[in-house]
Design a protein around this motif. Structure first.
Motif, PDB file in Angstrom:
ATOM      1  N   VAL A   8      -0.126   0.981 -11.064  1.00 30.24           N
ATOM      2  CA  VAL A   8      -1.416   0.907 -10.374  1.00 30.24           C
ATOM      3  C   VAL A   8      -2.558   1.126 -11.362  1.00 30.24           C
ATOM      4  O   VAL A   8      -3.521   0.361 -11.409  1.00 30.24           O
ATOM      5  N   GLN A   9      -2.448   2.169 -12.177  1.00 30.78           N
ATOM      6  CA  GLN A   9      -3.543   2.517 -13.079  1.00 30.78           C
ATOM      7  C   GLN A   9      -3.736   1.487 -14.196  1.00 30.78           C
ATOM      8  O   GLN A   9      -4.852   1.331 -14.702  1.00 30.78           O
TER       9      GLN A   9
ATOM     10  N   GLY B 220      -3.292  -1.696 -13.672  1.00 34.45           N
ATOM     11  CA  GLY B 220      -3.637  -2.954 -13.023  1.00 34.45           C
ATOM     12  C   GLY B 220      -2.486  -3.944 -12.945  1.00 34.45           C
ATOM     13  O   GLY B 220      -2.702  -5.140 -12.738  1.00 34.45           O
TER      14      GLY B 220
ATOM     15  N   CYS C 136      -5.569   2.613  -1.971  1.00 34.12           N
ATOM     16  CA  CYS C 136      -4.457   3.136  -2.763  1.00 34.12           C
ATOM     17  C   CYS C 136      -4.802   3.093  -4.254  1.00 34.12           C
ATOM     18  O   CYS C 136      -4.526   4.038  -4.995  1.00 34.12           O
ATOM     19  N   ARG C 137      -5.436   2.031  -4.692  1.00 36.27           N
ATOM     20  CA  ARG C 137      -5.835   1.893  -6.095  1.00 36.27           C
ATOM     21  C   ARG C 137      -6.783   3.030  -6.498  1.00 36.27           C
ATOM     22  O   ARG C 137      -6.755   3.503  -7.630  1.00 36.27           O
ATOM     23  N   GLU C 138      -7.620   3.503  -5.566  1.00 36.71           N
ATOM     24  CA  GLU C 138      -8.533   4.619  -5.863  1.00 36.71           C
ATOM     25  C   GLU C 138      -7.838   5.972  -5.756  1.00 36.71           C
ATOM     26  O   GLU C 138      -8.193   6.915  -6.466  1.00 36.71           O
TER      27      GLU C 138
ATOM     28  N   THR D 217       0.836  -1.188   0.000  1.00 35.13           N
ATOM     29  CA  THR D 217       0.000   0.000   0.000  1.00 35.13           C
ATOM     30  C   THR D 217       0.874   1.242   0.000  1.00 35.13           C
ATOM     31  O   THR D 217       2.099   1.167  -0.154  1.00 35.13           O
TER      32      THR D 217
ATOM     33  N   ILE E 132      -2.206  -3.919  -5.060  1.00 36.52           N
ATOM     34  CA  ILE E 132      -2.119  -2.828  -4.089  1.00 36.52           C
ATOM     35  C   ILE E 132      -3.427  -2.765  -3.308  1.00 36.52           C
ATOM     36  O   ILE E 132      -4.441  -3.283  -3.752  1.00 36.52           O
TER      37      ILE E 132
END
Length: 194
Positions: free
Chosen positions: A152-153, A155, A163-165, A64, A159
């Motif tokens: 992250v963006q 995929g 954090c992904r949001e 995270t 995570i």
């Protein structure tokens, strides 16, 4: 004698409703409560990632952002960020900049445990190495922000759900995290304006 930590319960508009023991608010019926997330950067623009300790109730062993936590009742959010960075990562920093004042999320683990937080997001810069507290953090690693944000963006990186949001919202602030313009404290939810 250990004093039980309490969290601030809030309504959908961010007004304080009271407090509850921290141990009682993370379950299948988690009430909305005040929290924070922070992203620590070094002066090269790398972000400090942490792997949550394996015995954490929510998302154990998951990578995270740098540090998350809850303000104590009556504690300013930026002060809570500094307190938790010291406790979890041994980092002594003097400032936390507000980036996403109204971020909120709800996420459910496979076992039904829910996180439900009104969770303003902060940026911190630090030059000293992290010294992880094993009660909170299993591992740390530094990663270039651009590489992390794209991973992250797209995929490609496993995570935490919050954090992904948060990462796409932070990426909208610009490609260089050291030049992001802080949000005014007046944009914080009412329960966090002390």
């Amino acid at each position: 004698m250990t004093i039980e930590e309490h969290v601030v319960l809030v309504d959908r508009d961010g007004h304080a409703l009271g407090t509850a023991p921290k141990t009682s608010v993370h379950g299948r019926e988690t009430p909305l409560h005040l929290a924070f997330s922070s992203y620590v950067f070094d002066h090269e623009g790398r972000v400090l990632l942490t792997k949550r300790a394996d015995h954490k109730i929510t998302w154990p062993g998951v990578w995270t952002n740098s540090c998350c936590g809850h303000p104590l009742p009556g504690e300013a959010l930026d002060r809570a960020v500094l307190r938790r960075l010291s406790y979890e990562l041994g980092l002594a920093v003097d400032r936390a900049d507000l980036m996403l004042p109204a971020f909120s999320y709800r996420a459910v683990m496979a076992n039904g445990i829910v996180e439900h937080e009104l969770c303003p997001v902060y940026r911190v810069t630090a030059d000293t190495p992290a010294v992880p507290n094993p009660d909170e953090v299993g591992e740390t690693r530094w990663m270039p922000w651009k590489e992390f944000a794209e991973g992250v963006q797209n995929g490609l990186l496993a995570i935490s759900p919050w954090c992904r949001e948060q990462v796409p919202l932070l990426a909208e602030l610009g490609s260089d995290p050291l030049t992001w313009q802080p949000a005014p404290a007046t944009d914080l939810p009412p329960a966090a304006r002390l």
